[in-house]
Enzyme design. Structure first.
Site, PDB file in Angstrom:
ATOM      1  N   ARG A 234      17.086 -32.036  11.856  1.00  0.00           N
ATOM      2  CA  ARG A 234      18.519 -32.121  11.566  1.00  0.00           C
ATOM      3  C   ARG A 234      19.067 -30.696  11.505  1.00  0.00           C
ATOM      4  O   ARG A 234      18.416 -29.794  10.953  1.00  0.00           O
ATOM      5  CB  ARG A 234      18.790 -32.814  10.227  1.00  0.00           C
ATOM      6  CG  ARG A 234      18.642 -34.325  10.248  1.00  0.00           C
ATOM      7  CD  ARG A 234      19.725 -35.013  11.100  1.00  0.00           C
ATOM      8  NE  ARG A 234      19.564 -36.456  11.138  1.00  0.00           N
ATOM      9  CZ  ARG A 234      18.910 -37.143  12.077  1.00  0.00           C
ATOM     10  NH1 ARG A 234      18.350 -36.508  13.091  1.00  0.00           N
ATOM     11  NH2 ARG A 234      18.851 -38.457  12.034  1.00  0.00           N
ATOM     12  N   GLU A 263      27.054 -30.309  15.090  1.00  0.00           N
ATOM     13  CA  GLU A 263      26.917 -31.040  16.355  1.00  0.00           C
ATOM     14  C   GLU A 263      27.879 -32.218  16.489  1.00  0.00           C
ATOM     15  O   GLU A 263      28.170 -32.652  17.605  1.00  0.00           O
ATOM     16  CB  GLU A 263      25.468 -31.525  16.550  1.00  0.00           C
ATOM     17  CG  GLU A 263      25.044 -32.641  15.608  1.00  0.00           C
ATOM     18  CD  GLU A 263      23.609 -33.098  15.859  1.00  0.00           C
ATOM     19  OE1 GLU A 263      22.702 -32.265  15.860  1.00  0.00           O
ATOM     20  OE2 GLU A 263      23.422 -34.319  16.054  1.00  0.00           O
ATOM     21  N   HIS A 295      20.695 -33.241  21.082  1.00  0.00           N
ATOM     22  CA  HIS A 295      20.148 -34.369  20.311  1.00  0.00           C
ATOM     23  C   HIS A 295      19.603 -35.471  21.238  1.00  0.00           C
ATOM     24  O   HIS A 295      20.005 -36.644  21.148  1.00  0.00           O
ATOM     25  CB  HIS A 295      21.202 -34.933  19.346  1.00  0.00           C
ATOM     26  CG  HIS A 295      20.581 -35.499  18.113  1.00  0.00           C
ATOM     27  ND1 HIS A 295      21.020 -35.209  16.839  1.00  0.00           N
ATOM     28  CD2 HIS A 295      19.518 -36.315  17.937  1.00  0.00           C
ATOM     29  CE1 HIS A 295      20.275 -35.840  15.956  1.00  0.00           C
ATOM     30  NE2 HIS A 295      19.347 -36.515  16.603  1.00  0.00           N
TER      31      HIS A 295
HETATM   32  P1  NAD Z   1       8.793 -39.139   7.951  1.00  0.00           P
HETATM   33  O1  NAD Z   1       9.492 -39.697   6.753  1.00  0.00           O
HETATM   34  O2  NAD Z   1       7.641 -39.885   8.528  1.00  0.00           O
HETATM   35  O3  NAD Z   1       8.280 -37.648   7.624  1.00  0.00           O
HETATM   36  C1  NAD Z   1       9.079 -36.693   6.967  1.00  0.00           C
HETATM   37  C2  NAD Z   1       8.131 -35.798   6.174  1.00  0.00           C
HETATM   38  O4  NAD Z   1       8.912 -34.749   5.604  1.00  0.00           O
HETATM   39  C3  NAD Z   1       7.447 -36.538   5.009  1.00  0.00           C
HETATM   40  O5  NAD Z   1       6.054 -36.341   5.085  1.00  0.00           O
HETATM   41  C4  NAD Z   1       8.044 -35.897   3.766  1.00  0.00           C
HETATM   42  O6  NAD Z   1       7.146 -35.837   2.678  1.00  0.00           O
HETATM   43  C5  NAD Z   1       8.366 -34.502   4.306  1.00  0.00           C
HETATM   44  N1  NAD Z   1       9.319 -33.788   3.472  1.00  0.00           N
HETATM   45  C6  NAD Z   1      10.353 -34.252   2.721  1.00  0.00           C
HETATM   46  N2  NAD Z   1      10.942 -33.242   2.074  1.00  0.00           N
HETATM   47  C7  NAD Z   1      10.276 -32.117   2.421  1.00  0.00           C
HETATM   48  C8  NAD Z   1      10.419 -30.745   2.066  1.00  0.00           C
HETATM   49  N3  NAD Z   1      11.353 -30.341   1.206  1.00  0.00           N
HETATM   50  N4  NAD Z   1       9.564 -29.861   2.621  1.00  0.00           N
HETATM   51  C9  NAD Z   1       8.590 -30.257   3.470  1.00  0.00           C
HETATM   52  N5  NAD Z   1       8.401 -31.539   3.828  1.00  0.00           N
HETATM   53  C10 NAD Z   1       9.245 -32.450   3.313  1.00  0.00           C
HETATM   54  O7  NAD Z   1       9.937 -38.900   9.042  1.00  0.00           O
HETATM   55  P2  NAD Z   1       9.769 -38.757  10.610  1.00  0.00           P
HETATM   56  O8  NAD Z   1       9.861 -40.089  11.270  1.00  0.00           O
HETATM   57  O9  NAD Z   1       8.606 -37.879  10.910  1.00  0.00           O
HETATM   58  O10 NAD Z   1      11.122 -37.988  10.978  1.00  0.00           O
HETATM   59  C11 NAD Z   1      11.356 -36.654  10.556  1.00  0.00           C
HETATM   60  C12 NAD Z   1      12.805 -36.283  10.829  1.00  0.00           C
HETATM   61  O11 NAD Z   1      13.017 -36.222  12.230  1.00  0.00           O
HETATM   62  C13 NAD Z   1      13.833 -37.321  10.361  1.00  0.00           C
HETATM   63  O12 NAD Z   1      14.175 -37.123   8.994  1.00  0.00           O
HETATM   64  C14 NAD Z   1      15.017 -37.059  11.252  1.00  0.00           C
HETATM   65  O13 NAD Z   1      15.893 -36.152  10.622  1.00  0.00           O
HETATM   66  C15 NAD Z   1      14.401 -36.368  12.463  1.00  0.00           C
HETATM   67  N6  NAD Z   1      14.599 -37.135  13.722  1.00  0.00           N
HETATM   68  C16 NAD Z   1      15.193 -36.504  14.760  1.00  0.00           C
HETATM   69  C17 NAD Z   1      15.389 -37.190  15.956  1.00  0.00           C
HETATM   70  C18 NAD Z   1      16.026 -36.533  17.170  1.00  0.00           C
HETATM   71  O14 NAD Z   1      16.371 -37.242  18.138  1.00  0.00           O
HETATM   72  N7  NAD Z   1      16.173 -35.216  17.231  1.00  0.00           N
HETATM   73  C19 NAD Z   1      14.981 -38.528  16.060  1.00  0.00           C
HETATM   74  C20 NAD Z   1      14.339 -39.109  14.970  1.00  0.00           C
HETATM   75  C21 NAD Z   1      14.155 -38.420  13.801  1.00  0.00           C
END
Ligand code: NAD
Length: 337
Positions: A234, A263, A295
């Site tokens: 994000r 964005e 994105h």
């Molecule tokens: P997930 O919930 O499986 O993993 C997120 C991880 O981040 C977890 O292990 C959590 O403990 C960790 N976390 C939370 N706070 C933290 C901090 N302060 N410091 C370090 N780690 C921390 O989520 P995911 O499915 O792996 O997705 C991750 C992110 O990817 C989503 O939150 C979303 O913002 C982003 N995303 C982007 C796109 C895109 O098209 N660019 C698409 C899907 C998801």
């Protein structure tokens, strides 16, 4: 259930029409975003479906509830664009798609790493113009490079798995230690260590009040000089101005982003005939060691089909039982696991 479907592109209509063969909901597609101006379109629809660039603040949520909407189906994993406290107050259930293809996002992060490192974006242009000089295109071996993964959940773990295939050394920063990552040999370290030891850092944590501007001037000062920073998570995770300062000083050697804090005014639209007024964004585009994609990390056919299927299954589950396993509550925001 009758669903008012906002912010529709051709690929949404295609994937949702295909998935709806099984679910048989009554979908009305609107091209417009859900906003103060378009909220009246949702009146009388028990469900509305939105994307990440529809901002669901308290006012919109109150108006939705007043119009008879009970369910807001997010066709995304992230939910940082929804005021969850306001949704709870007005009795709106929020559901999301927790996982649709972590491979899609992780693989796009890898695409940014490879393109930046081997300067494919520059080589492509040079060769098309008959310039076969390789001056300035020097890369580095990913083998033995130290790769820091911040947020080792579903996407971070797959990113780590792929980097392991290159023979990179893996560092992780997360309050939860992921067994898959531990089995890959990832070493969990402090934020200060991951910043100072990594050649590449990829961000895969959600945007929360805690992670807002996680990469700020102070974090950049601690980085190894010439680091490659990748953000497919994000935009708000990165303080863009400090990142530009880091790029100018050489502290940040490469930047690959699929997300950008401002964005919402740009991405997902064809603005090629317009003047873009965001000077910070325009400056980023002038730097040779920066790649920005709009994105698109999630954008694979498998992901679209999974998003459509899970979103419509969420609506079916809510219609039948009044609840849904993919409901987003305040607790989900605090503990994303
Ligand atoms: P997930 O919930 O499986 O993993 C997120 C991880 O981040 C977890 O292990 C959590 O403990 C960790 N976390 C939370 N706070 C933290 C901090 N302060 N410091 C370090 N780690 C921390 O989520 P995911 O499915 O792996 O997705 C991750 C992110 O990817 C989503 O939150 C979303 O913002 C982003 N995303 C982007 C796109 C895109 O098209 N660019 C698409 C899907 C998801």
């Amino acid at each position: 259930m009758k669903i008012a479907f906002f912010n529709t592109k051709s690929y949404d209509r295609q994937s949702f029409k295909a998935a709806n063969q099984k679910h048989q909901h009554e979908i009305v597609f609107f091209e417009s975003h859900l906003s103060d101006e378009t909220i009246s379109l949702a009146a009388g629809f028990p469900a509305a479906c939105v994307f990440i660039n529809d901002y669901l603040d308290a006012k919109i949520l109150e108006n939705l509830a007043q119009g008879g909407t009970k369910l807001l189906a997010l066709r995304s994993a992230g939910f940082n664009h929804v005021d969850l406290a306001a949704a709870a107050r007005v009795g709106l259930t929020i559901v999301r798609v927790p996982a649709y293809s972590p491979y899609a996002v992780a693989e796009h992060a890898i695409a940014l790493v490879l393109c930046l490192n081997r300067k494919v974006h520059r080589a492509y242009n040079r060769v098309r113009e008959g310039n076969f000089s390789i001056e300035g295109l020097l890369g580095f071996d990913l083998h033995s490079a130290t790769v820091g993964v911040i947020g080792t959940g579903k996407i971070g773990a797959i990113f780590a798995q792929i980097m392991k295939g290159f023979g990179s050394k893996l560092l992780g920063y997360d309050s939860y230690q992921n067994l898959t990552c531990l089995n890959l040999g990832m070493e969990y370290v402090s934020m200060a260590e991951i910043l100072s030891q990594s050649d590449i850092i990829s961000l895969h944590c959600p945007l929360t009040p805690e992670t807002y501007h996680l990469i700020d001037a102070e974090a950049i000062a601690q980085m190894k000089s010439g680091l490659m920073l990748i953000n497919t998570s994000r935009g708000g995770l990165i303080d863009t101005q400090s990142t530009i300062d880091g790029l100018k000083s050489g502290k940040i050697g490469y930047l690959g982003i699929d997300v950008y804090e401002q964005e919402a005014d740009l991405f997902f639209e064809d603005l090629s005939n317009q003047v873009i007024h965001d000077d910070t964004f325009q400056l980023l585009l002038t730097l040779p060691n920066v790649i920005v994609t709009g994105h698109q990390a999630f954008f694979t056919s498998q992901a679209l089909s999974n998003i459509a299927d899970t979103t419509l299954a969420n609506v079916t589950e809510f219609e039948r039982s009044g609840s849904c396993k993919n409901e987003v509550k305040m607790e989900t925001a605090i503990a994303p696991k």
